[in-house]
Scaffold this motif. Structure first.
Motif, PDB file in Angstrom:
ATOM      1  N   LEU A 196       0.577  -1.349  -0.362  1.00  0.00           N
ATOM      2  CA  LEU A 196       0.131   0.324   0.079  1.00  0.00           C
ATOM      3  C   LEU A 196       1.202   0.961  -0.050  1.00  0.00           C
ATOM      4  O   LEU A 196       1.655   0.873   0.791  1.00  0.00           O
ATOM      5  CB  LEU A 196      -1.021  -0.053   1.313  1.00  0.00           C
ATOM      6  CG  LEU A 196      -2.367  -1.436   1.193  1.00  0.00           C
ATOM      7  CD1 LEU A 196      -2.522  -1.042   3.310  1.00  0.00           C
ATOM      8  CD2 LEU A 196      -3.386  -0.464   0.538  1.00  0.00           C
ATOM      9  N   VAL A 197       0.231   2.264  -1.045  1.00  0.00           N
ATOM     10  CA  VAL A 197       1.332   3.735  -0.952  1.00  0.00           C
ATOM     11  C   VAL A 197      -0.026   5.000  -0.388  1.00  0.00           C
ATOM     12  O   VAL A 197      -0.669   4.723  -1.322  1.00  0.00           O
ATOM     13  CB  VAL A 197       1.758   3.422  -1.994  1.00  0.00           C
ATOM     14  CG1 VAL A 197       2.564   5.002  -2.341  1.00  0.00           C
ATOM     15  CG2 VAL A 197       2.695   2.136  -2.406  1.00  0.00           C
ATOM     16  N   GLU A 198       0.763   5.492   0.602  1.00  0.00           N
ATOM     17  CA  GLU A 198      -0.227   6.625   1.213  1.00  0.00           C
ATOM     18  C   GLU A 198       0.921   7.629   0.567  1.00  0.00           C
ATOM     19  O   GLU A 198       1.937   8.196   1.226  1.00  0.00           O
ATOM     20  CB  GLU A 198      -0.757   6.656   2.078  1.00  0.00           C
ATOM     21  CG  GLU A 198      -1.003   5.420   3.064  1.00  0.00           C
ATOM     22  CD  GLU A 198       0.035   4.154   3.606  1.00  0.00           C
ATOM     23  OE1 GLU A 198      -0.500   3.227   3.753  1.00  0.00           O
ATOM     24  OE2 GLU A 198       0.919   4.809   3.018  1.00  0.00           O
TER      25      GLU A 198
ATOM     26  N   ALA B 289      -0.437  13.538  12.468  1.00  0.00           N
ATOM     27  CA  ALA B 289      -0.201  12.083  12.859  1.00  0.00           C
ATOM     28  C   ALA B 289       0.077  11.260  11.557  1.00  0.00           C
ATOM     29  O   ALA B 289       0.344  12.725  10.235  1.00  0.00           O
ATOM     30  CB  ALA B 289      -1.129  11.429  12.805  1.00  0.00           C
ATOM     31  N   VAL B 290       0.544  10.685  11.442  1.00  0.00           N
ATOM     32  CA  VAL B 290       1.029   9.182  10.203  1.00  0.00           C
ATOM     33  C   VAL B 290      -0.491   8.699   9.692  1.00  0.00           C
ATOM     34  O   VAL B 290      -0.639   8.430  10.754  1.00  0.00           O
ATOM     35  CB  VAL B 290       1.796   8.651  10.647  1.00  0.00           C
ATOM     36  CG1 VAL B 290       2.620   7.731   9.031  1.00  0.00           C
ATOM     37  CG2 VAL B 290       3.793   9.503  10.807  1.00  0.00           C
ATOM     38  N   TYR B 291      -0.423   8.963   8.608  1.00  0.00           N
ATOM     39  CA  TYR B 291      -1.877   8.325   8.190  1.00  0.00           C
ATOM     40  C   TYR B 291      -1.577   7.224   7.365  1.00  0.00           C
ATOM     41  O   TYR B 291      -0.801   7.012   6.305  1.00  0.00           O
ATOM     42  CB  TYR B 291      -2.734   8.971   7.649  1.00  0.00           C
ATOM     43  CG  TYR B 291      -3.114  10.980   8.124  1.00  0.00           C
ATOM     44  CD1 TYR B 291      -2.470  11.376   9.048  1.00  0.00           C
ATOM     45  CD2 TYR B 291      -4.393  10.394   8.320  1.00  0.00           C
ATOM     46  CE1 TYR B 291      -3.395  12.357   9.832  1.00  0.00           C
ATOM     47  CE2 TYR B 291      -5.151  11.619   8.963  1.00  0.00           C
ATOM     48  CZ  TYR B 291      -4.555  12.386   9.835  1.00  0.00           C
ATOM     49  OH  TYR B 291      -5.091  13.426  10.602  1.00  0.00           O
TER      50      TYR B 291
ATOM     51  N   CYS C 197      -4.546   6.846  -1.628  1.00  0.00           N
ATOM     52  CA  CYS C 197      -4.066   5.416  -1.486  1.00  0.00           C
ATOM     53  C   CYS C 197      -4.075   4.872  -2.636  1.00  0.00           C
ATOM     54  O   CYS C 197      -5.586   4.734  -3.690  1.00  0.00           O
ATOM     55  CB  CYS C 197      -4.731   4.469  -0.218  1.00  0.00           C
ATOM     56  SG  CYS C 197      -4.751   2.718  -0.016  1.00  0.00           S
ATOM     57  N   THR C 198      -2.987   3.932  -3.085  1.00  0.00           N
ATOM     58  CA  THR C 198      -2.564   3.356  -4.326  1.00  0.00           C
ATOM     59  C   THR C 198      -2.323   1.697  -3.844  1.00  0.00           C
ATOM     60  O   THR C 198      -1.169   1.669  -2.619  1.00  0.00           O
ATOM     61  CB  THR C 198      -2.312   4.160  -5.107  1.00  0.00           C
ATOM     62  OG1 THR C 198      -1.235   3.984  -4.767  1.00  0.00           O
ATOM     63  CG2 THR C 198      -2.626   5.116  -5.300  1.00  0.00           C
ATOM     64  N   ALA C 199      -2.615   0.490  -4.371  1.00  0.00           N
ATOM     65  CA  ALA C 199      -1.902  -0.072  -4.759  1.00  0.00           C
ATOM     66  C   ALA C 199      -1.407  -0.680  -5.772  1.00  0.00           C
ATOM     67  O   ALA C 199      -2.665  -0.706  -6.978  1.00  0.00           O
ATOM     68  CB  ALA C 199      -2.333  -1.008  -3.236  1.00  0.00           C
TER      69      ALA C 199
ATOM     70  N   TRP D  42       1.543  -2.874   6.388  1.00  0.00           N
ATOM     71  CA  TRP D  42       1.325  -1.715   6.581  1.00  0.00           C
ATOM     72  C   TRP D  42       2.371  -0.910   5.467  1.00  0.00           C
ATOM     73  O   TRP D  42       3.285  -1.219   5.061  1.00  0.00           O
ATOM     74  CB  TRP D  42       1.160  -1.053   8.036  1.00  0.00           C
ATOM     75  CG  TRP D  42      -0.085  -0.841   8.584  1.00  0.00           C
ATOM     76  CD1 TRP D  42       0.316  -2.051   9.580  1.00  0.00           C
ATOM     77  CD2 TRP D  42      -0.873  -0.866   8.925  1.00  0.00           C
ATOM     78  NE1 TRP D  42      -0.919  -2.057  10.509  1.00  0.00           N
ATOM     79  CE2 TRP D  42      -1.824  -1.387  10.193  1.00  0.00           C
ATOM     80  CE3 TRP D  42      -1.679   0.288   8.044  1.00  0.00           C
ATOM     81  CZ2 TRP D  42      -3.146  -0.755  10.241  1.00  0.00           C
ATOM     82  CZ3 TRP D  42      -2.902   0.720   8.748  1.00  0.00           C
ATOM     83  CH2 TRP D  42      -3.706   0.284   9.818  1.00  0.00           C
ATOM     84  N   GLY D  43       1.862  -0.195   4.602  1.00  0.00           N
ATOM     85  CA  GLY D  43       2.401   1.464   4.166  1.00  0.00           C
ATOM     86  C   GLY D  43       3.063   1.871   4.856  1.00  0.00           C
ATOM     87  O   GLY D  43       3.417   1.912   6.279  1.00  0.00           O
ATOM     88  N   GLN D  44       3.909   2.724   4.119  1.00  0.00           N
ATOM     89  CA  GLN D  44       4.861   4.149   4.991  1.00  0.00           C
ATOM     90  C   GLN D  44       4.076   5.031   5.749  1.00  0.00           C
ATOM     91  O   GLN D  44       4.857   5.119   6.702  1.00  0.00           O
ATOM     92  CB  GLN D  44       5.866   4.069   3.951  1.00  0.00           C
ATOM     93  CG  GLN D  44       7.557   3.132   3.345  1.00  0.00           C
ATOM     94  CD  GLN D  44       7.957   3.153   4.455  1.00  0.00           C
ATOM     95  OE1 GLN D  44       8.550   3.656   5.330  1.00  0.00           O
ATOM     96  NE2 GLN D  44       7.816   1.443   4.941  1.00  0.00           N
TER      97      GLN D  44
END
Length: 120
Positions: free
Chosen positions: A4-6, A91-93, A22-24, A110-112
């Protein structure tokens, strides 16, 4: 392995707006309900919003009426439009596929994440 990439985070003043994406790879985003979560340093990851495959959004009380979750299945992306941002939104989302019976249980790694910082 699904990744997953945010993206879309940044620094914004209180009252401002940001749109997260949000992509993947593959169909993991376009083929499942997707949820956004956030985590502050030293804190637990908390649920922010969820969108069904049909596009129905549900929100945590803390962000309802300020955040809007949406999806574009053709482009395999889920968005989180954040408005009227507050310093406590800092926050980090992260995005993930939530388990159907427990939205706090993610189904993939989880992504980054993407950092959102709201200055007062």
């Amino acid at each position: 392995q699904v990744q997953l990439v945010e993206s879309g985070g940044g620094l914004v003043q209180a009252g401002g707006s940001l749109r997260l994406s949000c992509t993947a790879s593959g169909s993991i985003v376009s083929g499942n309900p997707i949820a956004w979560y956030r985590q502050v340093p030293g804190g637990q990851r908390e649920f922010v919003a969820r969108i069904s495959l049909e596009g129905t959004g549900l929100y945590a009380d803390s962000v309802r009426n300020r955040f809007t979750i949406s999806r574009d299945n053709a482009k395999k992306v889920v968005f989180l439009q954040m408005s009227s941002l507050k310093p406590e939104d800092t926050a980090v989302y992260y995005c993930n596929v939530p388990a159907s019976t427990n939205w706090n249980r993610p189904l993939v790694s989880w992504g980054q994440g993407t950092q959102v910082t709201v200055s007062s």
